[in-house]
Design a protein around this motif. Sequence first.
Motif, PDB file in Angstrom:
ATOM      1  N   HIS A   1       1.976   6.103   5.085  1.00 29.63           N
ATOM      2  CA  HIS A   1       2.203   5.663   6.515  1.00 29.63           C
ATOM      3  C   HIS A   1       2.813   4.697   6.829  1.00 29.63           C
ATOM      4  O   HIS A   1       2.944   3.773   6.241  1.00 29.63           O
ATOM      5  CB  HIS A   1       0.867   5.823   7.171  1.00 29.63           C
ATOM      6  N   THR A   2       3.610   4.496   8.039  1.00 26.16           N
ATOM      7  CA  THR A   2       4.419   3.288   8.356  1.00 26.16           C
ATOM      8  C   THR A   2       3.095   2.316   8.316  1.00 26.16           C
ATOM      9  O   THR A   2       2.010   2.216   8.789  1.00 26.16           O
ATOM     10  CB  THR A   2       4.816   3.641   9.932  1.00 26.16           C
ATOM     11  N   LYS A   3       3.982   1.134   8.125  1.00 22.28           N
ATOM     12  CA  LYS A   3       3.106  -0.232   7.881  1.00 22.28           C
ATOM     13  C   LYS A   3       3.326  -0.867   9.361  1.00 22.28           C
ATOM     14  O   LYS A   3       2.605  -1.970   9.629  1.00 22.28           O
ATOM     15  CB  LYS A   3       3.568  -0.932   6.791  1.00 22.28           C
ATOM     16  N   TYR A   4       4.107  -0.351  10.134  1.00 20.41           N
ATOM     17  CA  TYR A   4       4.396  -1.376  11.318  1.00 20.41           C
ATOM     18  C   TYR A   4       3.724  -0.633  12.693  1.00 20.41           C
ATOM     19  O   TYR A   4       4.069   0.129  13.012  1.00 20.41           O
ATOM     20  CB  TYR A   4       5.903  -1.312  11.665  1.00 20.41           C
TER      21      TYR A   4
ATOM     22  N   GLY B   1       3.913 -10.049   4.679  1.00 22.14           N
ATOM     23  CA  GLY B   1       4.513  -9.539   5.592  1.00 22.14           C
ATOM     24  C   GLY B   1       6.084  -9.053   4.967  1.00 22.14           C
ATOM     25  O   GLY B   1       6.372  -9.664   4.008  1.00 22.14           O
ATOM     26  N   HIS B   2       6.621  -7.920   5.576  1.00 19.75           N
ATOM     27  CA  HIS B   2       7.869  -7.332   5.263  1.00 19.75           C
ATOM     28  C   HIS B   2       8.855  -8.260   5.004  1.00 19.75           C
ATOM     29  O   HIS B   2       9.639  -8.382   3.996  1.00 19.75           O
ATOM     30  CB  HIS B   2       8.219  -6.248   6.228  1.00 19.75           C
ATOM     31  N   GLN B   3       9.242  -9.089   5.839  1.00 17.17           N
ATOM     32  CA  GLN B   3      10.416 -10.152   5.792  1.00 17.17           C
ATOM     33  C   GLN B   3      10.150 -11.178   4.766  1.00 17.17           C
ATOM     34  O   GLN B   3      10.973 -11.463   4.015  1.00 17.17           O
ATOM     35  CB  GLN B   3      10.341 -10.816   7.066  1.00 17.17           C
ATOM     36  N   ALA B   4       9.077 -11.393   4.383  1.00 13.21           N
ATOM     37  CA  ALA B   4       8.671 -12.465   3.420  1.00 13.21           C
ATOM     38  C   ALA B   4       8.940 -11.832   2.021  1.00 13.21           C
ATOM     39  O   ALA B   4       9.170 -12.374   1.124  1.00 13.21           O
ATOM     40  CB  ALA B   4       7.313 -13.208   3.524  1.00 13.21           C
ATOM     41  N   ALA B   5       8.280 -10.493   2.045  1.00 11.12           N
ATOM     42  CA  ALA B   5       8.446  -9.680   0.795  1.00 11.12           C
ATOM     43  C   ALA B   5      10.034  -9.510   0.332  1.00 11.12           C
ATOM     44  O   ALA B   5      10.002  -9.721  -0.845  1.00 11.12           O
ATOM     45  CB  ALA B   5       7.686  -8.487   0.949  1.00 11.12           C
ATOM     46  N   VAL B   6      10.653  -9.373   1.466  1.00  7.15           N
ATOM     47  CA  VAL B   6      12.166  -9.247   1.069  1.00  7.15           C
ATOM     48  C   VAL B   6      12.736 -10.515   0.463  1.00  7.15           C
ATOM     49  O   VAL B   6      13.352 -10.506  -0.515  1.00  7.15           O
ATOM     50  CB  VAL B   6      12.922  -8.675   2.111  1.00  7.15           C
TER      51      VAL B   6
ATOM     52  N   ASN C   1       0.853  -1.162  -0.160  1.00  2.78           N
ATOM     53  CA  ASN C   1      -0.012  -0.061  -0.001  1.00  2.78           C
ATOM     54  C   ASN C   1       0.669   1.333   0.127  1.00  2.78           C
ATOM     55  O   ASN C   1       0.811   2.192   0.853  1.00  2.78           O
ATOM     56  CB  ASN C   1      -0.976  -0.045   1.172  1.00  2.78           C
ATOM     57  N   GLU C   2       1.592   1.405  -1.097  1.00  4.17           N
ATOM     58  CA  GLU C   2       2.559   2.550  -1.015  1.00  4.17           C
ATOM     59  C   GLU C   2       2.324   3.583  -2.221  1.00  4.17           C
ATOM     60  O   GLU C   2       3.123   4.123  -2.756  1.00  4.17           O
ATOM     61  CB  GLU C   2       3.977   2.082  -1.069  1.00  4.17           C
ATOM     62  N   GLU C   3       0.811   3.615  -2.634  1.00  3.95           N
ATOM     63  CA  GLU C   3       0.543   4.491  -3.873  1.00  3.95           C
ATOM     64  C   GLU C   3       0.969   5.968  -3.533  1.00  3.95           C
ATOM     65  O   GLU C   3       1.274   6.625  -4.314  1.00  3.95           O
ATOM     66  CB  GLU C   3      -0.860   4.522  -4.099  1.00  3.95           C
TER      67      GLU C   3
HETATM   68  N1  UDP Z   1       6.121  -3.637   3.795  1.00  4.30           N
HETATM   69  C1  UDP Z   1       5.709  -4.936   3.139  1.00  4.30           C
HETATM   70  N2  UDP Z   1       5.028  -5.621   3.811  1.00  4.30           N
HETATM   71  C2  UDP Z   1       4.570  -5.436   5.098  1.00  4.30           C
HETATM   72  C3  UDP Z   1       4.869  -4.266   5.731  1.00  4.30           C
HETATM   73  C4  UDP Z   1       5.669  -3.422   5.299  1.00  4.30           C
HETATM   74  O1  UDP Z   1       6.035  -5.275   2.056  1.00  4.30           O
HETATM   75  O2  UDP Z   1       3.563  -6.245   5.510  1.00  4.30           O
HETATM   76  C5  UDP Z   1       7.045  -2.572   3.281  1.00  4.30           C
HETATM   77  C6  UDP Z   1       6.651  -1.297   3.159  1.00  4.30           C
HETATM   78  O3  UDP Z   1       5.770  -1.074   1.985  1.00  4.30           O
HETATM   79  C7  UDP Z   1       8.287  -0.448   3.383  1.00  4.30           C
HETATM   80  C8  UDP Z   1       8.937  -1.332   3.841  1.00  4.30           C
HETATM   81  O4  UDP Z   1       8.139  -2.633   4.032  1.00  4.30           O
HETATM   82  O5  UDP Z   1       8.534  -0.510   1.666  1.00  4.30           O
HETATM   83  C9  UDP Z   1       9.064  -1.021   5.184  1.00  4.30           C
HETATM   84  O6  UDP Z   1       7.764  -0.507   5.999  1.00  4.30           O
HETATM   85  P1  UDP Z   1       7.656   0.579   6.754  1.00  4.30           P
HETATM   86  O7  UDP Z   1       8.342   1.981   6.099  1.00  4.30           O
HETATM   87  O8  UDP Z   1       6.279   1.010   6.863  1.00  4.30           O
HETATM   88  O9  UDP Z   1       8.457   0.260   8.004  1.00  4.30           O
HETATM   89  P2  UDP Z   1       9.029   1.220   9.275  1.00  4.30           P
HETATM   90  O10 UDP Z   1      10.166   2.085   8.425  1.00  4.30           O
HETATM   91  O11 UDP Z   1       8.040   2.239   9.613  1.00  4.30           O
HETATM   92  O12 UDP Z   1       9.741   0.473  10.150  1.00  4.30           O
END
Ligand code: UDP
Length: 338
Positions: free
Chosen positions: A225-228, A95-100, A29-31
């Motif tokens: 907005h932050t996703k965390y 989730g972020h970690q799985a996406a990476v 959701n980063e539009e």
């Molecule tokens: N992100 C993702 N999946 C998730 C949560 C976050 O791919 O379930 C991505 C998000 O789009 C961003 C990155 O992970 O590119 C870091 O997220 P965020 O900036 O919200 O984290 P913060 O910097 O606030 O810790």
Amino acid sequence: MSTASTPGAEPPLRRDRPVTLDIVIPLWNEEDVLGLLFERLAETFSPARCAQSGIASVRYVIVDDGSRDRTAEMVRAAIDRGVPALLVRLSRNFGHQAAVSAGLDHATGDVVAVIDADLQDPPELIHAMTARWREGFDVVYGVRQRRKENLLKVAGYWAFYRLLALLSDLQVPLDGGDFGLMDQRVVAALRSLPETLRFPRVLRAWVGFRQTGIGYDRPERQGGHTKYTLSRLYRLATDGLASSSVRPLQLAQVFSFSYFVLMFVLGVVVLRRLVFSDEPGVSPGLLLTYLLIASGSFVQSLCLYILGAYVGRTYLEVKRRPAYLVMETVPPPSTHGR
Ligand code: UDP
Ligand code: MG
């Protein structure tokens, strides 16, 4: 798995030649920030700037982690406009970690960088990281020196990394996130690790090779907005701790054993008093009983909590489900070749 081809054992790349660079970018959701991101990447990786750093070609491996807004559409439109990107769409939010991890699995560049979409990881630093790679390092990770974020989060991260250092046998860099650059053989080594619950920054520390850090000040999010949320941060922290060390389990044993010793010693003291003393003294005895029961319940619940954390993750791990599912890639797999 055959041991003949240990990942990472292939001869290292010549580092004095132009290299291909893949940049993994997880998106959820980063539009609101995508436009800015593409602008900044186009500036940072202009042909002239790439030529200076010896980067022959750059490609963005963009992982859409089940966005519900226009993120995927916008990336697709950018690809149609000629932005050099591969879009990997996951079937839902993993989730972020799985996406990476998904991004790393699709990255084929000689060197592979990982950045957040919100420009909190300055892409310009990738040039400096490439230069360090040329000096012979296989992993160059970003170290956050100053964070422009809310105080609770800064304090939480600070405590998390110190706790991780205390509990883990691994040298997980203090204040290092996923932001960094890796040699392809490090990526291959990461890919070969079998676990489903993946925590890339901890796995990266585990694989070893020659690693170094580059300090940077972490700016604010540039849009969206932050996703965390707090609960996601909690999960991130406990996943990180549980995946990098079993020391908390050993600590639970130490707690239980120490409590047993304490009970034993106090038991002897109380028994001696009962047998050898004529004083009535009921109330101190009651107090002691209360303290023992209260502290005993505390130790037990703490140990159960720690055990639960590991048992839950073991359960998830033995199911052997993949860390993510890909719904679609753009362009489709047959045309991925660089
Ligand atoms: N992100 C993702 N999946 C998730 C949560 C976050 O791919 O379930 C991505 C998000 O789009 C961003 C990155 O992970 O590119 C870091 O997220 P965020 O900036 O919200 O984290 P913060 O910097 O606030 O810790
Ligand atoms: Mg961020």
